[in-house]
Motif scaffolding. Structure first.
Motif, PDB file in Angstrom:
ATOM      1  N   LEU A  59     -30.524 -47.063   7.902  1.00 43.17           N
ATOM      2  CA  LEU A  59     -30.470 -46.093   8.998  1.00 43.17           C
ATOM      3  C   LEU A  59     -30.582 -44.673   8.462  1.00 43.17           C
ATOM      4  CD1 LEU A  59     -27.617 -47.696  11.135  1.00 43.17           C
ATOM      5  CD2 LEU A  59     -30.027 -47.474  11.811  1.00 43.17           C
ATOM      6  N   ASP A  60     -29.938 -44.418   7.337  1.00 48.89           N
ATOM      7  CA  ASP A  60     -29.998 -43.102   6.713  1.00 48.89           C
ATOM      8  C   ASP A  60     -31.427 -42.757   6.274  1.00 48.89           C
ATOM      9  OD1 ASP A  60     -28.927 -40.667   5.574  1.00 48.89           O
ATOM     10  OD2 ASP A  60     -29.093 -41.630   3.612  1.00 48.89           O
ATOM     11  N   LYS A  68     -34.597 -47.061  13.821  1.00 44.09           N
ATOM     12  CA  LYS A  68     -33.139 -47.187  13.837  1.00 44.09           C
ATOM     13  C   LYS A  68     -32.710 -48.225  14.872  1.00 44.09           C
ATOM     14  CE  LYS A  68     -32.479 -42.458  12.352  1.00 44.09           C
ATOM     15  NZ  LYS A  68     -31.432 -41.979  11.507  1.00 44.09           N
ATOM     16  N   GLU A  69     -33.330 -48.191  16.031  1.00 45.22           N
ATOM     17  CA  GLU A  69     -32.983 -49.152  17.071  1.00 45.22           C
ATOM     18  C   GLU A  69     -33.378 -50.568  16.649  1.00 45.22           C
ATOM     19  OE1 GLU A  69     -31.109 -50.751  19.901  1.00 45.22           O
ATOM     20  OE2 GLU A  69     -30.966 -48.594  19.563  1.00 45.22           O
ATOM     21  N   SER A  74     -31.915 -55.893  15.078  1.00 45.69           N
ATOM     22  CA  SER A  74     -32.162 -56.992  14.140  1.00 45.69           C
ATOM     23  C   SER A  74     -30.854 -57.504  13.545  1.00 45.69           C
ATOM     24  CB  SER A  74     -33.107 -56.549  13.014  1.00 45.69           C
ATOM     25  OG  SER A  74     -34.391 -56.321  13.520  1.00 45.69           O
ATOM     26  N   PHE A  75     -29.959 -56.591  13.205  1.00 42.74           N
ATOM     27  CA  PHE A  75     -28.670 -57.005  12.654  1.00 42.74           C
ATOM     28  C   PHE A  75     -27.829 -57.707  13.709  1.00 42.74           C
ATOM     29  CE2 PHE A  75     -29.646 -55.044   8.765  1.00 42.74           C
ATOM     30  CZ  PHE A  75     -28.718 -55.503   7.842  1.00 42.74           C
ATOM     31  N   GLU A  76     -27.828 -57.191  14.912  1.00 40.89           N
ATOM     32  CA  GLU A  76     -27.073 -57.837  15.993  1.00 40.89           C
ATOM     33  C   GLU A  76     -27.588 -59.258  16.223  1.00 40.89           C
ATOM     34  OE1 GLU A  76     -24.433 -56.979  17.892  1.00 40.89           O
ATOM     35  OE2 GLU A  76     -24.180 -55.011  16.991  1.00 40.89           O
ATOM     36  N   GLN A 104     -36.716 -55.031   4.837  1.00 40.40           N
ATOM     37  CA  GLN A 104     -37.926 -55.485   5.535  1.00 40.40           C
ATOM     38  C   GLN A 104     -38.164 -54.706   6.818  1.00 40.40           C
ATOM     39  OE1 GLN A 104     -37.288 -59.702   5.969  1.00 40.40           O
ATOM     40  NE2 GLN A 104     -38.376 -60.165   4.082  1.00 40.40           N
ATOM     41  N   VAL A 105     -37.120 -54.538   7.608  1.00 40.04           N
ATOM     42  CA  VAL A 105     -37.278 -53.814   8.879  1.00 40.04           C
ATOM     43  C   VAL A 105     -37.654 -52.362   8.611  1.00 40.04           C
ATOM     44  CG1 VAL A 105     -36.097 -53.008  10.965  1.00 40.04           C
ATOM     45  CG2 VAL A 105     -35.749 -55.351  10.159  1.00 40.04           C
ATOM     46  N   LEU A 106     -36.984 -51.728   7.671  1.00 33.71           N
ATOM     47  CA  LEU A 106     -37.294 -50.340   7.340  1.00 33.71           C
ATOM     48  C   LEU A 106     -38.722 -50.211   6.829  1.00 33.71           C
ATOM     49  CD1 LEU A 106     -36.381 -47.401   7.042  1.00 33.71           C
ATOM     50  CD2 LEU A 106     -35.493 -47.999   4.777  1.00 33.71           C
ATOM     51  N   SER A 107     -39.092 -51.080   5.926  1.00 34.55           N
ATOM     52  CA  SER A 107     -40.433 -51.032   5.346  1.00 34.55           C
ATOM     53  C   SER A 107     -41.512 -51.289   6.391  1.00 34.55           C
ATOM     54  CB  SER A 107     -40.531 -52.055   4.214  1.00 34.55           C
ATOM     55  OG  SER A 107     -41.722 -51.879   3.511  1.00 34.55           O
TER      56      SER A 107
END
Length: 117
Positions: A59-60, A68-69, A74-76, A104-107
């Protein structure tokens, strides 16, 4: 490549989940080494609001609200929570899998045009 680097940093046992995320993206984002060292205090549920350290770091590093959403959802969905303690208790994902998911999500959502996984 950042996902592989993050996983390698975590699996080495020398970095916690938050540090490993920063390490994975260090080269791509030109992050100073100090950010990795300062993230030492973010592992084991010690990140803000008890959040998973890997999620916190992702997130940072995220610049886009959509990313971010996507990270939060994805974590939830996959881990059952954003909080480290709850993730561990539910045992849907282990720490290595949390690092992998966050990277993976960030990338995929922010850096897919910069570098292939």
């Amino acid at each position: 490549m950042p996902t592989k680097k993050a996983l390698s940093a975590y699996r080495s046992g020398k970095q916690n989940c938050a540090q490993s995320l920063y390490s994975g993206f260090q080269e791509l984002l030109q992050l100073p080494g100090e950010i990795i060292e300062s993230a030492r205090k973010l592992g084991g549920g010690k990140a803000e609001e008890g959040r998973c350290g890997a999620l916190h770091a992702a997130l940072d590093l995220s610049q886009r609200e959509e990313t971010k959403e996507q990270l939060r959802s994805s974590f939830e969905r996959r881990a059952g929570s954003q909080q480290c303690r709850e993730i561990r208790n539910r045992k849907l994902l282990n720490c290595t899998e949390c690092v992998e998911l966050a990277a993976q999500v960030l990338s995929r959502n922010e850096h897919s045009h910069d570098e292939e996984e």
